[in-house]
Design a protein around this motif. Structure first.
Motif: not given
Ligand code: PLP
Length: 355
Positions: A219-220, A207, A85
């Motif tokens: 994926n955050y 992000v 990320n």
């Protein structure tokens, strides 16, 4: 016999947390259902998730613009999610132990990794102080407490680039200046919850900046948008985490946890330094308050197994050292009462009298 749980993790939880969790396993909020069998999307569990996130933010004084996530995969999953990320070109890592090394190994799959310093040659007995963080790194990664070697960064470092921290074994043991970090993560199974949940504090606007495709689960953004409910979260550990957070708040928050951690560690290190039979393994200025590592003094080396048995027979549990350090490791997390530390000290003194 009373047991004193010095395990490095999964480890001791406050008695109240275990009792409240046990009650909820039998009957969750008077619903007639167990917390083990309710939907994570039901309103009762949503309230648990919301309270856990709100308390997390309140207790750590997390600024606006950060999300708190509860995910699966352990801190080990974060070793890869962090570079996935955040690493576009280059990241800097401080190598203070096996966990830091594992984090670095994963990052190498995503870009250039600069090891700013390492204490590997000294079996990680100290935390390097003299290093330069490249100003063009995407982030600087630290492990704030090295669970295996018993070393701890006592405060937040200064860095020219945003920091990322693995706080698996010292989260909620001191106040943290979260604004210095874009991400703080850890397995919850030491100071927060039973195993099975990972906490992540992530800065929302950090992000979505890397150019690569990130699989949804890694994926955050997915988890920020989904409120940690993109997939089924670990319901029971999150319930216990909420109870632990209530407990920390009621005890006086991280300031009080910090005070207790220092008090307990000072007691045990004082005995290690005084007692002729034992020697601490970590450099004094870097000694961890969470994981206290010590070995037999060279002239008593042959008595290691004897002391382990002696202490175990008196109710000490989980004090055998990690294989890469040997000797003993007494983990003194937030829930460890001072009385248990005193019980271990008493054991050490009695053993000394016998020899
Ligand atoms: N980082 C640190 C500092 C740890 O102490 C541990 C486990 O003890 C880990 C990472 C790995 O955590 P997990 O087992 O949740 O992947």
């Amino acid at each position: 016999m009373k047991k004193h749980n010095f395990s490095a993790g999964p480890s001791i939880l406050p008695r109240e947390v275990i009792e409240e969790t046990a009650k909820a396993i039998l009957d969750f909020n008077g619903s007639g259902l167990s917390v083990l069998e309710v939907s994570h999307r039901g309103k009762d569990f949503q309230a648990v998730m919301d309270e856990a996130v709100a308390l997390f933010k309140e207790i750590l004084n997390i600024p606006e613009g950060y999300s708190v996530l509860f995910l699966g995969g352990g801190a080990s999953m974060q070793f890869c999610m962090v570079p996935y990320n955040f690493l576009e070109k280059k990241a800097a890592y401080l190598n203070t132990g096996v966990w830091a090394k594992k984090a670095m190994k994963e990052a190498k799959g995503f870009g250039e990794v600069v090891e700013v310093a390492s204490s590997a040659d000294a079996n990680y007995t100290f935390i390097p102080k003299d290093f330069t963080i490249p100003a063009d790194a995407d982030y600087f990664h630290v492990t704030t407490n090295n669970t295996i070697y018993g070393t701890e960064l006592k405060g937040d470092l200064d860095s020219p680039v945003p920091m990322v921290a693995d706080m698996s074994s010292d989260i909620f043991s001191r106040p943290v200046d979260v604004s210095k970090y874009i991400c703080i993560y850890g397995g919850a199974q030491k100071n927060l919850a039973p195993s099975g949940v990972t906490f992540v504090i992530v800065k929302d606007d950090a992000v979505g900046k890397v150019s690569r495709y990130i699989p949804s689960m890694l994926n955050y953004k997915t988890h920020i948008d989904g409120g940690s409910m993109f997939n089924t979260p670990p319901v029971l550990p999150i319930y216990s985490a909420m109870q632990t957070l209530r407990w920390i708040k009621a005890q006086g928050g991280v300031k009080e946890m910090d005070r207790r951690a220092t008090e307990k560690a000072d007691m045990l290190y004082a005995e290690i330094d005084r007692n002729k039979m034992f020697v601490g393994t970590a450099a004094k200025e870097d000694r961890s308050r969470m994981n206290i590592c010590f070995v037999m003094a060279p002239e008593y080396k042959d008595l290691e197994a004897d002391f382990l048995k002696f202490a175990t027979d008196k109710g000490m549990s989980g004090i055998k050292g990690h294989r890469s350090v040997g000797g003993f490791r007494a983990s003194c997390y937030n829930a460890m009462p001072k009385e248990s530390v005193q019980a271990l000290i008493d054991c050490m003194q009695e053993f000394e009298k016998l020899h």
